[in-house]
Design an enzyme around this catalytic site. Structure first.
Site, PDB file in Angstrom:
ATOM      1  N   CYS A  66     -35.633 -53.875  86.356  1.00  0.00           N
ATOM      2  CA  CYS A  66     -35.079 -52.989  87.383  1.00  0.00           C
ATOM      3  C   CYS A  66     -34.059 -53.704  88.255  1.00  0.00           C
ATOM      4  CB  CYS A  66     -36.194 -52.418  88.242  1.00  0.00           C
ATOM      5  SG  CYS A  66     -37.236 -53.681  89.021  1.00  0.00           S
ATOM      6  N   HIS A 334     -40.005 -53.483  92.778  1.00  0.00           N
ATOM      7  CA  HIS A 334     -38.998 -52.621  92.171  1.00  0.00           C
ATOM      8  C   HIS A 334     -37.645 -52.781  92.852  1.00  0.00           C
ATOM      9  CE1 HIS A 334     -37.722 -49.621  89.431  1.00  0.00           C
ATOM     10  NE2 HIS A 334     -37.573 -48.639  90.306  1.00  0.00           N
ATOM     11  N   ASN A 355     -32.419 -44.465  90.569  1.00  0.00           N
ATOM     12  CA  ASN A 355     -33.449 -45.271  89.920  1.00  0.00           C
ATOM     13  C   ASN A 355     -33.018 -45.596  88.487  1.00  0.00           C
ATOM     14  OD1 ASN A 355     -35.839 -46.642  89.587  1.00  0.00           O
ATOM     15  ND2 ASN A 355     -37.175 -44.868  89.837  1.00  0.00           N
TER      16      ASN A 355
END
Length: 399
Positions: A66, A334, A355
């Site tokens: 991520c 994250h 995202n």
């Protein structure tokens, strides 16, 4: 970023427990799918205030990358801001280079550095500076036959090799271990091209970064906020995935959102790192906030309605933020990309977040995060220094 926490469902993501980061990422996403309410989208009315142009939503697949997807998305928006034609930068080329450098640090530190897929926002800038960049079309990272990232086998192989090196079976290390380790990574992700053609011109990764991407790595700063460190100084962010031991600037908690607001209003997006394991974070519903009432104290009806329209939030203080970090309730699990601001039907502002879990939720890969969530759960932000308010930049001696 990827979760290293003692929270019950997230404890499984610890590499020390034997689980690869890619599997842990799947586990995290699946667990967050339980944080949802039916028909949540119908209960919110969002009106965009700022929405800065950004590239299409991607999926990191079964990998803990991520940090690379979010910060490379950020760089792509920087290209747009600079008037350049945006391209998809190879996220896995960045990750590949970070894995090589992380392996070197792991051996130098006798195994006392985190391995696995996880990383930090600054890794993308550091690898861009050192290794340049490649377009996605030249380096997909899918050299092992799957259609999306799936890193479990590679990471297990790489970790086993490095653990053997650290045992120093010859009594003295040779340079061959670096070749062997690099060969493992490249056999799964693909060998790096020395040169390649892009729109009819030949580039190296370094010249492509300089001439096509065109951002200056020295223009970017990473900022955090923890009261245990003096404000307006730099400190080493003590999270497991800061394997390079980089330092970040320290500001007051409320200044985190002041900086983000200023950046967005001036046309700069912001890369974000933080914790998404709270019950007030729902990927499916695309909303993140800090409920005023502890989830454990909610009755079944309150739990069911947790994402049915705007809800009151807990008051966030610097003491509360520090305590959550100290007791592992806030970890660096994250990374995402802040691209704008929106308001709900009550006039409350949320950040528009991009995202890297694909376009699979109520808002096609985007979500809305309150400023209280950002104040409470941020571990670091990365942005162009031009987005920092001049009064704060002066205190930080950012020129």
């Amino acid at each position: 970023m990827h979760k290293f926490s003692v929270k019950p469902f997230l404890a499984a993501t610890m590499l020390l427990a034997g689980m690869n980061a890619g599997f842990a990422q799947d586990y995290l996403v699946n667990s967050l799918k339980n944080n949802q309410s039916e028909n949540s989208k119908d209960s919110f009315e969002f009106t965009e205030v700022i929405n800065i142009e950004n590239t299409p939503v991607k999926s990191q697949g079964s990998s803990g990358t991520c940090w690379s997807y979010s910060a490379n998305s950020f760089i792509e928006s920087e290209m747009i801001r600079m008037g350049k034609e945006p391209i998809e930068i190879s996220q896995i080329y960045t990750a590949r280079n970070a894995y090589i450098e992380k392996g070197k640090n792991y051996v130098r530190m006798h195994g006392a550095i985190t391995l696995g897929d996880g990383g930090a926002l600054h890794d993308v800038i550091n690898m861009y500076r050192q290794y340049g960049a490649l377009p996605q079309s030249e380096y997909t990272g899918l050299n092992y036959g799957t259609k999306s990232n799936r890193f479990a086998e590679m990471q297990t192989m790489a970790q086993g090799l490095l653990e053997a090196v650290v045992k120093n079976p010859n009594g003295q290390l040779t340079p061959n271990w670096i070749k062997a380790y690099t060969a493992v990574i490249d056999s799964y992700l693909g060998e790096v091209p020395e040169t390649f053609k892009y729109k009819g011109k030949t580039y190296t990764p370094q010249t492509f970064a300089k001439e096509v991407v065109g951002v200056n790595a020295d223009d970017y700063v990473e900022i955090s906020s923890f009261k245990e460190h003096p404000y307006y100084t730099k400190f080493t962010l003590m999270v497991p995935d800061n394997w390079s031991l980089d330092q970040v600037y320290n500001v007051k908690m409320n200044e985190l959102t002041d900086i983000i607001d200023n950046a967005l209003k001036k046309g700069y997006t912001v890369a974000w790192a933080g914790d998404v394991s709270e019950k007030g974070f729902s990927w499916t519903n695309g909303v993140a906030y800090i409920p005023a009432k502890d989830y454990k104290e909610m009755n079944p009806q309150e739990k069911e309605a947790i994402f049915k329209g705007p809800q009151p939030e807990m008051e966030i203080t610097e003491d509360l933020r520090q305590e959550a970090f100290d007791n592992y309730n806030t970890t660096d699990d994250h990374g995402m990309h802040i691209v704008g601001i929106t308001k709900d039907q009550n006039g409350k502002e949320y950040y528009i977040i991009k995202n890297s879990w694909g376009a699979t939720n109520d808002y096609q890969g985007y979500m809305y995060m309150t400023k209280n969530f950002v104040k409470y759960k941020t571990t670091a932000i990365l942005l162009h220094k031009g987005g920092v308010p001049s009064s704060i930049a002066k205190k930080l001696d950012i020129k």
